[in-house]
Design an enzyme around this catalytic site. Structure first.
Site, PDB file in Angstrom:
ATOM      1  N   HIS A  73      -4.340   0.134  -1.807  1.00  0.00           N
ATOM      2  CA  HIS A  73      -3.872   1.516  -1.710  1.00  0.00           C
ATOM      3  C   HIS A  73      -3.196   1.752  -0.364  1.00  0.00           C
ATOM      4  CE1 HIS A  73      -4.020   5.925  -1.456  1.00  0.00           C
ATOM      5  NE2 HIS A  73      -4.026   5.900  -2.775  1.00  0.00           N
TER       6      HIS A  73
ATOM      7  N   GLU B 295       3.138   3.625  -6.728  1.00  0.00           N
ATOM      8  CA  GLU B 295       3.028   4.878  -5.977  1.00  0.00           C
ATOM      9  C   GLU B 295       3.996   4.839  -4.802  1.00  0.00           C
ATOM     10  OE1 GLU B 295      -1.268   6.752  -6.034  1.00  0.00           O
ATOM     11  OE2 GLU B 295      -1.357   4.754  -5.143  1.00  0.00           O
TER      12      GLU B 295
END
Length: 262
Positions: free
Chosen positions: A98, A180
């Protein structure tokens, strides 16, 4: 680290209630999609237990995953979480790479690859976050939604992230790529639909993706993802990876139903 243990417990209870209120036809349609939640490590075992409770089990399968793990199964790694132990308690997905892990803790593509390999060897599907850090330049101002962004600039950064991870995995391993764009995380609106569609299609055309078995690599979109978005992206992405929009269980269920209907 948004939820307390009590809030996580209440969230899952509300989620189960909302799902149980759906019609039999709707519940049947939900059998065709994968729904997952990724609680913190402290709450994970409790969430698994809640979803499996014999008196009030989830009316649809919900996979439970972890937000991170180490890349070794056991050893002198104080403070880390073993992927082998996560698998033992029923963890099915492992989020890794992430943007916050990369920015705050200096995690690299190689670390993400090692963690993905650890997940796969323990029967856990790695969910690998990939995405460009900087908003690409506009290459055509005549387009809608503020112009057309340069997907080639984004892909030059993303391709290295994807290739490093996939090269560390056996071809038979299932992997989820969560695209993302870092510049869109937490933004008021997601990246434009045409831009996301173009980037995801380019990711699917990467050689490291093409040489894997059909269906073994699924791509989700995250980055201010929420209700009303999937219908715009369904021709390219396999699902959504929700952040703050899923903090409201009603919005989470609404998004689940939209994806099932699409």
């Amino acid at each position: 680290m948004y939820f307390s243990f009590a809030r996580t417990t209440a969230y899952i209870s509300t989620l189960l209630k909302l799902l149980s209120e759906q019609s039999p036809e709707t519940l049947a349609s939900l059998q065709d999609i994968d729904v997952f939640v990724l609680p913190d490590h402290i709450s994970l075992v409790s969430v698994i237990s809640q979803l499996r409770h014999h008196d009030n089990p989830s009316p649809v399968p919900i996979l439970v995953g972890a937000q991170d793990a180490f890349y070794e199964d056991a050893g002198a790694f104080t403070g880390e979480v073993s992927p082998a132990m996560l698998a033992e308690v029923g963890c099915r997905i492992l989020e890794l790479g992430h943007a916050e892990r990369r920015r705050l803790f200096g995690e690299t593509d190689d670390i993400a690859a090692n963690k993905a390999a650890a997940a796969a060897r323990n029967g856990i599907s790695p969910l690998v976050c990939v995405g460009e850090r900087t908003r690409p330049p506009i290459i055509d101002t005549t387009g809608s939604e503020g112009g057309i962004l340069d997907t080639k600039t984004a892909l030059s950064e993303i391709s290295a992230q994807v290739e490093t991870v996939l090269n560390a995995l056996p071809h038979s391993a299932n992997v989820i790529l969560a695209y993302e764009p870092v510049w869109a995380i937490g933004a008021a609106a997601p990246a434009s639909a045409p831009y996301v569609v173009a980037v995801v299609r380019a990711i699917r055309e990467l050689e490291c993706v093409c040489r894997r078995p059909m269906g073994s690599t699924r791509i989700l979109y995250g980055g201010s993802a929420g209700p009303g978005l999937f219908s715009k992206l369904k021709d390219s992405v396999d699902g959504l990876f929700l952040g703050r929009f899923a903090h409201d269980p009603e919005q989470f269920v609404k998004t689940i139903l939209e994806i099932a209907a699409a």
